[in-house]
Design an enzyme around this catalytic site. Sequence first.
Site: not given
Ligand code: KIV
Length: 276
Positions: A43-44, A82, A111, A113, A180
């Site tokens: 989600d970056s 994500d 993924k 968090e 992280e």
């Molecule tokens: O969203 C993302 O890119 C991430 C990584 C930094 C692990 O969660």
Amino acid sequence: MKRLTVKAFRARKGERIVMVTAYDYVGAKLAEQAGIDAILVGDSLGTVVLGYGETVPVTLDEVVHHAKAVRRGAPETFVIGDLPFLSYATPERALAAAERLMKEARVDAVKLEGGEEVLDVVRTLVRAGVPVMGHLGLTPQTASQKGGYKAQGKTLEEARKMLLDASALVEAGVFALVLEMVPSALAGLVTERVPVPTIGIGSGAGTDGQVLVFHDLLGLFEDFKPRFVKRYLEGAELFRAALKSYAEDVRSGRFPGEEHAYSVKPEVIEKLKETL
Ligand code: KIV
């Protein structure tokens, strides 16, 4: 190259797993050609592609849209999607979000968090057959509650909680864990104590694998270079120079040249002119 299965990914505990983020067809294609083990459609996306400045506004539709392109670009690579902020606020929402990512974008895993607060969600997903990667340490979706973008697990209390969270997530069924911005010694300890691969970002050399954001490792943002990023290209400089050369060439008439153009028999144009 054969796409990793979840079982094979998990079995790579103790090996150096290489992961990178990607958000589109070309980035994924390059990552696959480079032999990267796994791609994270993080989600970056919100910060490096969509310009939101943070990950909170990213929607599930956006992640699905980009994950589809990544899958098309890297059909043979293990892809993790994500789950964006609030898309896994309840087990029901998480199931619906994972269903879209797995069925529409064909990701191999999702993924999310968090630690003990997401255990119910992890259990529900895993029970339903969704492979889940955990994410501890700095969790950007809730960074503000953790005092901003800074290393996590520096006090005894925080470090102990991280170890407990890691074990609880493994018990709930995660097949791997992102760490992280966790101090190296703590990341190493977590890695030693969990039976699943840990993937570090800003967490030192003691994790099983590493992940970096595509745009960071290629130097596409000159003004963003946290300590943990190693740049393998000064991309912004190179891209900008190329774009400037293009602009100069167009303005000066150097581009396009004969070699960039197509020909037609002169008599065709002559005849055309006669008809005008
Ligand atoms: O969203 C993302 O890119 C991430 C990584 C930094 C692990 O969660």
